[in-house]
Design a protein around this motif. Structure first.
Motif, PDB file in Angstrom:
ATOM      1  N   ALA A 148     -13.610-119.851  52.792  1.00 28.10           N
ATOM      2  CA  ALA A 148     -13.511-121.291  53.031  1.00 28.10           C
ATOM      3  C   ALA A 148     -14.137-122.100  51.902  1.00 28.10           C
ATOM      4  N   GLY A 149     -15.300-121.660  51.432  1.00 25.23           N
ATOM      5  CA  GLY A 149     -15.961-122.386  50.355  1.00 25.23           C
ATOM      6  C   GLY A 149     -15.149-122.367  49.073  1.00 25.23           C
ATOM      7  N   ARG A 198     -11.889-122.103  48.863  1.00 18.72           N
ATOM      8  CA  ARG A 198     -10.753-123.004  49.060  1.00 18.72           C
ATOM      9  C   ARG A 198     -11.177-124.459  48.860  1.00 18.72           C
ATOM     10  N   THR A 199     -12.382-124.796  49.308  1.00 20.45           N
ATOM     11  CA  THR A 199     -12.888-126.155  49.103  1.00 20.45           C
ATOM     12  C   THR A 199     -13.015-126.459  47.625  1.00 20.45           C
ATOM     13  N   LYS A 238      -9.513-127.171  46.006  1.00 17.73           N
ATOM     14  CA  LYS A 238      -8.783-128.385  46.362  1.00 17.73           C
ATOM     15  C   LYS A 238      -9.554-129.669  46.083  1.00 17.73           C
ATOM     16  N   THR A 239     -10.808-129.557  45.604  1.00 11.10           N
ATOM     17  CA  THR A 239     -11.634-130.738  45.352  1.00 11.10           C
ATOM     18  C   THR A 239     -11.795-130.932  43.844  1.00 11.10           C
ATOM     19  N   SER A 263     -19.891-133.306  48.729  1.00  5.34           N
ATOM     20  CA  SER A 263     -18.469-132.995  48.789  1.00  5.34           C
ATOM     21  C   SER A 263     -18.020-132.439  50.134  1.00  5.34           C
ATOM     22  N   VAL A 264     -18.982-132.077  51.004  1.00  6.88           N
ATOM     23  CA  VAL A 264     -18.622-131.467  52.284  1.00  6.88           C
ATOM     24  C   VAL A 264     -19.529-132.004  53.383  1.00  6.88           C
ATOM     25  N   ALA A 318     -20.347-127.286  56.546  1.00  8.37           N
ATOM     26  CA  ALA A 318     -19.732-126.503  55.474  1.00  8.37           C
ATOM     27  C   ALA A 318     -20.683-126.225  54.324  1.00  8.37           C
ATOM     28  N   VAL A 372     -19.964-123.738  50.915  1.00  8.68           N
ATOM     29  CA  VAL A 372     -19.737-124.257  49.577  1.00  8.68           C
ATOM     30  C   VAL A 372     -20.852-123.818  48.620  1.00  8.68           C
ATOM     31  N   SER A 376     -16.521-134.777  57.821  1.00 10.97           N
ATOM     32  CA  SER A 376     -15.521-133.883  57.236  1.00 10.97           C
ATOM     33  C   SER A 376     -14.357-134.674  56.666  1.00 10.97           C
ATOM     34  N   LYS A 417     -13.172-134.717  52.765  1.00  6.97           N
ATOM     35  CA  LYS A 417     -11.824-134.349  52.313  1.00  6.97           C
ATOM     36  C   LYS A 417     -11.176-135.499  51.555  1.00  6.97           C
TER      37      LYS A 417
END
Length: 424
Positions: A203-204, A206-207, A210-211, A334-335, A339, A343, A418, A422
Motif C-alpha cells: 500500500a505504501g 502504491r501511494t 500515485k503521489t 501526504s497521507v 497510513a 508510507v 484520507s 489523495k
C-alpha cells in the motif's frame, strides 16, 4: 518543552539516540575491520556488506510494517534491540570475510524490522499535531548529531584502543536501548484496513507511485545514495591509501561530513518555516551533484589533499541534510494518520533500494577500476536523480500542498483526511 514532558516519548527518544550512536560506531568499526581483513580490497568487502544490509532493508521493512499490527510492539522492539546487541558483540570475533556478511545480514534484518515499527509508534504516543512535527525534527537532529559525534567519539577512542572495542560499546548501546523501550507504555497498533499482509506492505509503495511529491522523493533518494556511498564506502581506502592516514584519521574525515549535516540541520527548521520543502530539497540535490563532481575533479587532477577532501565531504553532508531533513514532514503531510506506518515503511525500503544500487558501484567498481570511474558513475546517477525529481515533482505541488494539508488536518475528522491526502 512539552514534547519531552511526555515520559513515553522521552524514553523512546533516548532509546533512539543510544541506538543511533551505537550504529554510528559500528559503521566506523566495520570499515576498519574490513581494512584489517582485506587491506586494499576493503572497499569491495564493505560495499558487499552494505549491499547485504540494503537487501535486508528492502525486503524486510515492508513485511515488518505489514505484520506489526499483529504483534505486541513494545516486546517486538525490545527483542530486535537485544538481537542487534548480541550480533554486534560477535563481530570482533570474525576471522573470515564471509563471517562479516552473515553477521551483517542478521544485524540488518533486525534493524530493518525495528525502524518502521519505531517510526509507526511515535504518532500513537505523540498525538498532538504540532508536537508530532517537533518529534520528527528531534529525530532528525538526533540523526545529524550522531553523524557528527559518532566519528569524533570513534576517533578519540581509536587513539588509545583497538577498533574492536568499538563493537563492545555498540553492543552495550543496543542493550541500553532495549531496556528503555521496555520501560515505555507503547500501545499496540490499531487494526489495518488491509486484510492481507502483502496488500498492506504494497500500500505504501502504491501511494508513492500515485503521489507526485512522493515520486520526486523517490528520485531524490538516488541523489542522496550516490553521494553518500562515496563517503560511507570509500573513505576508509581513500584516507588510508591515497592520503596515508591512520584509523583515527578515517573517523575524523567521516566527521567532516557529519559536520556539514549538523550545520544544515541547525539552520533548516527556520528555513522550512519560510521556504517550501521542495525548494530546499531540490537545492540539496544541486549541492550533492556539485559535491560529487568536485570529488571526481579533485582526484582526477591529482589534488588529493586533506583540506580539499574535508571541504568536499562537508559539502556532501550539507546536501544530504537538505534532502533528508524535510522528508518526514512531506511524508506525513501526504497521507492520513492510519497510513503513516505504510508510507514510512515504503520510504524506508525505497530509499535503501537506491543505496542497493550505489553501494556496489562505490565498493566493487571503486576497488576494481579505481575511484575516478566509480565516482564518475555516481555523479551520473546523482544527476539523473536530480533531473528526475524536477520532472516528477511539479512546482505547484510544493509548499502549498504540504503546508495546507498539515494545517487542515488538525481541524477535520480523521475520516476526511484520507480524501485530503489523495487530493494533494
Amino acid at each position: 518543552m512539552r514534547l519531552f514532558a511526555n515520559r513515553d516519548y522521552r524514553h523512546l527518544f533516548g532509546a533512539q539516540v543510544i541506538a543511533l550512536f551505537g550504529t554510528g560506531l559500528t559503521t566506523v568499526a566495520l570499515g576498519l575491520l574490513a581494512y584489517d581483513l582485506a587491506g586494499p580490497r576493503a572497499g569491495m568487502v564493505l560495499g558487499t556488506a552494505l549491499t547485504v544490509k540494503m537487501v535486508m532493508y528492502v525486503v524486510i521493512a515492508p513485511l515488518a510494517a505489514a505484520y506489526v499490527d499483529r504483534l505486541p510492539r513494545r516486546t517486538f522492539l525490545f527483542v530486535l534491540d537485544a538481537i542487534r546487541g548480541v550480533v554486534v558483540l560477535a563481530l570482533p570475533l570474525v576471522t573470515e570475510v564471509w563471517h562479516i556478511y552473515v553477521l551483517i545480514g542478521l544485524l540488518q534484518a533486525a534493524s530493518a524490522a525495528f525502524t518502521p515499527t519505531f517510526q509507526a509508534v511515535i504518532p500513537d504516543i505523540v498525538t498532538d499535531e504540532a508536537d508530532y512535527t517537533r518529534a520528527l525534527s528531534a529525530s532528525q537532529v538526533a540523526s545529524t548529531m550522531e553523524s557528527l559525534l559518532s566519528p569524533v567519539l570513534a576517533a578519540v577512542a581509536l587513539s588509545f584502543m583497538s577498533f574492536n572495542w568499538l563493537f563492545l560499546g555498540t553492543s552495550a548501546g543496543f542493550l541500553a536501548s532495549a531496556l528503555l523501550v521496555l520501560s515505555t507504555r507503547i500501545p499496540d497498533a490499531g487494526p489495518s484496513t488491509h486484510t492481507k499482509a502483502w496488500d498492506k506492505a504494497a500500500a505504501g509503495i502504491r501511494t508513492f507511485l500515485k503521489t507526485p511529491r512522493l515520486r520526486g522523493i523517490m528520485a531524490l533518494n538516488l541523489v542522496v545514495a550516490a553521494a553518500g556511498s562515496i563517503v560511507i564506502v570509500n573513505t576508509v581506502n581513500y584516507v588510508r591509501d591515497e592520503l596515508g592516514g591512520s584509523q583515527s584519521d578515517v573517523a575524523w574525515m567521516l566527521a567532516a561530513s557529519g559536520t556539514g549535516t549538523l550545520l544544515a540541520a541547525l539552520v533548516l527548521p527556520r528555513v522550512l518555516d519560510r521556504i517550501a520543502p521542495r525548494t530546499v530539497m531540490m537545492t540539496g540535490a544541486g549541492v550533492l551533484v556539485g559535491g560529487t563532481t568536485a570529488a571526481v575533479t579533485l582526484i582526477a587532477a591529482g589534488l588529493t589533499t586533506w583540506a580539499g577532501t574535508a571541504i568536499i565531504w562537508t559539502v556532501i553532508g550539507i546536501g544530504m541534510a537538505l534532502i533528508i531533513t524535510p522528508t518526514g514532514k512531506v511524508l506525513r503531510a501526504s497521507v492520513d494518520r492510519a497510513a503513516i506506518p505504510e508510507v514510512f515503511a515504503a520510504q524506508f525500503s525505497l530509499s535503501h533500494l537506491a543505496w542497493l544500487i550505489t553501494y556496489p558501484v562505490a565498493g566493487w567498481l571503486g576497488t576494481s577500476v579505481g575511484f575516478i570511474l566509480a565516482w564518475s558513475v555516481l555523479v551520473v546517477l546523482a544527476g539523473m536523480g536530480a533531473i528526475g525529481a524536477l520532472l516528477l515533482w511539479p512546482r505547484q505541488d510544493g509548499r502549498g500542498a504540504t503546508t495546507s494539508l498539515v494545517t487542515t488536518s488538525r481541524h477535520v475528522p480523521s475520516t476526511d483526511r484520507s480524501t485530503l491526502a489523495k487530493a494533494a
